[in-house]
Write a protein that holds these residues in place. Structure first.
Motif, mmCIF file in Angstrom:
data_model
loop_
_atom_site.group_PDB
_atom_site.id
_atom_site.type_symbol
_atom_site.label_atom_id
_atom_site.label_comp_id
_atom_site.label_asym_id
_atom_site.label_seq_id
_atom_site.Cartn_x
_atom_site.Cartn_y
_atom_site.Cartn_z
ATOM 1 N N TRP A 84 0.875 -1.392 -0.124
ATOM 2 C CA TRP A 84 0.062 0.008 0.102
ATOM 3 C C TRP A 84 0.937 1.201 0.062
ATOM 4 C CZ3 TRP A 84 0.349 3.531 3.787
ATOM 5 C CH2 TRP A 84 0.711 3.035 5.052
ATOM 6 N N ARG A 85 2.143 0.935 0.665
ATOM 7 C CA ARG A 85 2.845 2.371 0.511
ATOM 8 C C ARG A 85 3.481 2.628 -0.869
ATOM 9 N NH1 ARG A 85 4.435 0.343 5.613
ATOM 10 N NH2 ARG A 85 4.066 1.848 7.310
ATOM 11 N N CYS A 86 3.832 1.612 -1.471
ATOM 12 C CA CYS A 86 4.324 1.941 -2.657
ATOM 13 C C CYS A 86 3.170 2.457 -3.932
ATOM 14 C CB CYS A 86 4.956 0.583 -3.240
ATOM 15 S SG CYS A 86 6.527 0.476 -2.685
ATOM 16 N N SER A 87 1.854 1.996 -3.547
ATOM 17 C CA SER A 87 0.754 2.200 -4.367
ATOM 18 C C SER A 87 0.426 3.395 -4.241
ATOM 19 C CB SER A 87 -0.420 1.136 -4.049
ATOM 20 O OG SER A 87 -0.290 -0.189 -4.144
ATOM 21 N N LEU A 88 0.169 4.108 -3.031
ATOM 22 C CA LEU A 88 0.164 5.447 -2.634
ATOM 23 C C LEU A 88 1.130 6.246 -3.182
ATOM 24 C CD1 LEU A 88 -1.217 5.799 0.994
ATOM 25 C CD2 LEU A 88 -2.557 6.030 -1.260
ATOM 26 N N ALA A 89 2.273 6.026 -3.374
ATOM 27 C CA ALA A 89 3.361 6.687 -3.215
ATOM 28 C C ALA A 89 3.447 7.385 -5.158
ATOM 29 C CB ALA A 89 4.657 6.212 -3.000
ATOM 30 N N TRP A 90 3.488 6.172 -5.785
ATOM 31 C CA TRP A 90 3.419 6.460 -7.226
ATOM 32 C C TRP A 90 2.105 7.263 -7.728
ATOM 33 C CZ3 TRP A 90 0.030 5.403 -11.160
ATOM 34 C CH2 TRP A 90 -0.864 4.235 -11.044
ATOM 35 N N ARG A 91 0.917 6.880 -7.158
ATOM 36 C CA ARG A 91 -0.245 7.547 -7.327
ATOM 37 C C ARG A 91 -0.180 9.127 -7.328
ATOM 38 N NH1 ARG A 91 -4.874 4.539 -8.148
ATOM 39 N NH2 ARG A 91 -3.935 2.073 -7.875
ATOM 40 N N MET A 92 0.589 9.280 -6.117
ATOM 41 C CA MET A 92 0.708 10.917 -5.850
ATOM 42 C C MET A 92 1.898 11.675 -6.623
ATOM 43 S SD MET A 92 0.227 11.034 -1.621
ATOM 44 C CE MET A 92 1.397 9.907 -1.265
ATOM 45 N N ALA A 93 2.806 10.586 -6.999
ATOM 46 C CA ALA A 93 3.944 11.184 -7.933
ATOM 47 C C ALA A 93 3.365 11.661 -9.152
ATOM 48 C CB ALA A 93 5.150 10.302 -8.085
ATOM 49 N N VAL A 94 2.563 10.960 -9.833
ATOM 50 C CA VAL A 94 1.950 11.120 -10.913
ATOM 51 C C VAL A 94 0.749 12.105 -10.962
ATOM 52 C CG1 VAL A 94 1.070 9.980 -13.292
ATOM 53 C CG2 VAL A 94 2.442 8.536 -11.811
ATOM 54 N N GLY A 95 0.322 12.201 -9.900
ATOM 55 C CA GLY A 95 -1.135 12.889 -9.681
ATOM 56 C C GLY A 95 -2.258 12.208 -9.881
ATOM 57 N N VAL A 96 -2.329 10.903 -9.528
ATOM 58 C CA VAL A 96 -3.734 10.282 -9.949
ATOM 59 C C VAL A 96 -4.343 10.354 -8.646
ATOM 60 C CG1 VAL A 96 -4.613 7.911 -10.234
ATOM 61 C CG2 VAL A 96 -2.381 8.479 -11.234
ATOM 62 N N PRO A 97 -5.779 10.663 -8.760
ATOM 63 C CA PRO A 97 -6.593 10.826 -7.711
ATOM 64 C C PRO A 97 -6.735 9.861 -6.908
ATOM 65 C CG PRO A 97 -7.767 11.502 -9.624
ATOM 66 C CD PRO A 97 -6.550 10.943 -10.247
ATOM 67 N N ILE A 98 -6.541 10.044 -5.379
ATOM 68 C CA ILE A 98 -6.715 8.740 -4.433
ATOM 69 C C ILE A 98 -7.761 8.672 -3.744
ATOM 70 C CG2 ILE A 98 -5.460 8.042 -2.095
ATOM 71 C CD1 ILE A 98 -3.178 9.674 -3.403
ATOM 72 N N PRO A 99 -8.733 7.673 -4.130
ATOM 73 C CA PRO A 99 -9.963 7.665 -3.483
ATOM 74 C C PRO A 99 -9.897 7.144 -2.140
ATOM 75 C CG PRO A 99 -9.833 6.022 -5.371
ATOM 76 C CD PRO A 99 -8.355 6.634 -5.071
#
Ligand SMILES: [Zn+2]
Length: 154
Positions: free
Chosen positions: A125-140
């Protein structure tokens, strides 16, 4: 996928949700928040007012998501992934691997090597959240709050 019952519709991106202001308010009141075994913990109890408790109940999923985003491990990965993103040509994305040389194996996060709670291939989950934030993908919030220990989502 677990379903979370919420009293109001969740924002598309938890970082845009009213829970951000709620979290800041709780911290300003001297409260600490953490996610332990997938559950939100708020302390010290003697500082919790009825208003706080109401707000926490109302925004629990978002607060869990926000606390996870603030995790030191997530922030460390975010720094690395932003550097990786800056090095690739515009329009393309890097592979977002946190620790080079991590084996691609079942039950191991291929990005950082953390043990996954379930025997499949993926990121923790840490890696999943981090790449999403790096790209700017919305985090539901709902999805992020449902991360259990090191549950894999993407
Ligand atoms: Zn990982």
């Amino acid at each position: 996928m677990r379903h979370t019952v919420s009293s109001e519709p969740l924002a598309q991106n938890v970082l845009d949700s009213p829970a951000v202001a709620v979290l800041c308010g709780l911290e300003d009141a001297g409260l600490y928040l953490a996610v332990v075994n997938g559950r939100l913990r708020v302390w010290p109890a003697e500082r919790l007012t009825a208003t706080h408790e109401h707000l926490i109940r109302q925004h629990r999923s978002e607060l869990v998501a926000l606390v996870r985003i603030c995790d030191d491990g997530v922030q460390a990965r975010l720094v690395v992934h932003k550097q990786q993103l800056a090095k690739v040509p515009k329009g393309s994305t890097p592979d977002f691997v946190f620790q080079r040389g991590t084996p691609y194996a079942k039950a191991v996060c291929f990005s950082c090597g953390a043990v996954l709670p379930e025997p499949h291939y993926g990121r923790c989950w840490r890696c999943s959240l981090a790449w999403r934030m790096a790209v700017g993908v919305p985090i539901p919030a709902e999805q992020t709050a449902a991360y259990d220990g090191a549950r894999v989502v993407a």
